[in-house]
Motif scaffolding. Sequence first.
Motif, PDB file in Angstrom:
ATOM      1  N   ARG A 246      -0.872  -3.139  -3.349  1.00  0.00           N
ATOM      2  CA  ARG A 246      -1.754  -3.545  -2.253  1.00  0.00           C
ATOM      3  C   ARG A 246      -2.980  -2.636  -2.203  1.00  0.00           C
ATOM      4  N   ARG A 247      -2.721  -1.324  -2.249  1.00  0.00           N
ATOM      5  CA  ARG A 247      -3.824  -0.370  -2.212  1.00  0.00           C
ATOM      6  C   ARG A 247      -4.753  -0.560  -3.411  1.00  0.00           C
TER       7      ARG A 247
ATOM      8  N   ALA B  81       0.226  -7.790  -6.766  1.00  0.00           N
ATOM      9  CA  ALA B  81       0.272  -7.708  -5.303  1.00  0.00           C
ATOM     10  C   ALA B  81       1.073  -8.882  -4.734  1.00  0.00           C
TER      11      ALA B  81
ATOM     12  N   ALA C 299       2.510  -8.257  -1.136  1.00  0.00           N
ATOM     13  CA  ALA C 299       1.341  -7.682  -0.461  1.00  0.00           C
ATOM     14  C   ALA C 299       0.231  -8.701  -0.249  1.00  0.00           C
ATOM     15  N   VAL C 300       0.330  -9.832  -0.934  1.00  0.00           N
ATOM     16  CA  VAL C 300      -0.644 -10.903  -0.777  1.00  0.00           C
ATOM     17  C   VAL C 300       0.106 -12.221  -0.985  1.00  0.00           C
TER      18      VAL C 300
END
Length: 189
Positions: free
Chosen positions: A83-84, A135, A140-141
Amino acid sequence: MSGQQRADARRNYARILEVAGAEVAAHGANASLEQIARTAGVGSATVRRHFPTRHALLEAVSQDRIALLAARAQELAGEADSRRALLEWLDDVVSYCVTARGLAAALAYDTPDPVHGNSCSTTLEESAAPLVARAARDGAVSPDVTVGDLIALIVGITLTTERHPEPAAEASRLFRIAVAGISPRPGRG
């Protein structure tokens, strides 16, 4: 074509590209091709011989920055936090779009070159696809989000903030809202 003519053509190409970069930075994607030709010290026919369409010229101007964004995506693909890594790359894209003064939108919406397509968009999509896929795999997405979707979101934010007194800060703020979502999290009121 003689060696001297080829050398002149290479110099003209480099000079046109240098001037076009400065004009686009100053006036955005609608910079005058005639002004570019005048400043470069060549005729408009020479500009069109090297860059048959405005789109071709804009792509050439943005190639170096797009290559840096592609390299950055590859570098971030090895980060532990998917994610980062994706958000760092998208922040870089937001910064590029803000400083490109309309260039990103022109490349996103302009009719691509029928022979070569839109190599900038293709480069961005191919280089960031692993970031988005990872991600998505990590939750995360959303799995249906594509690089193209994210670029379209960034271009929209960039267009909206272009005339803002602080376009970079406002684009970053709006992007953070988009990332966070507009609904408060449960338990936060």
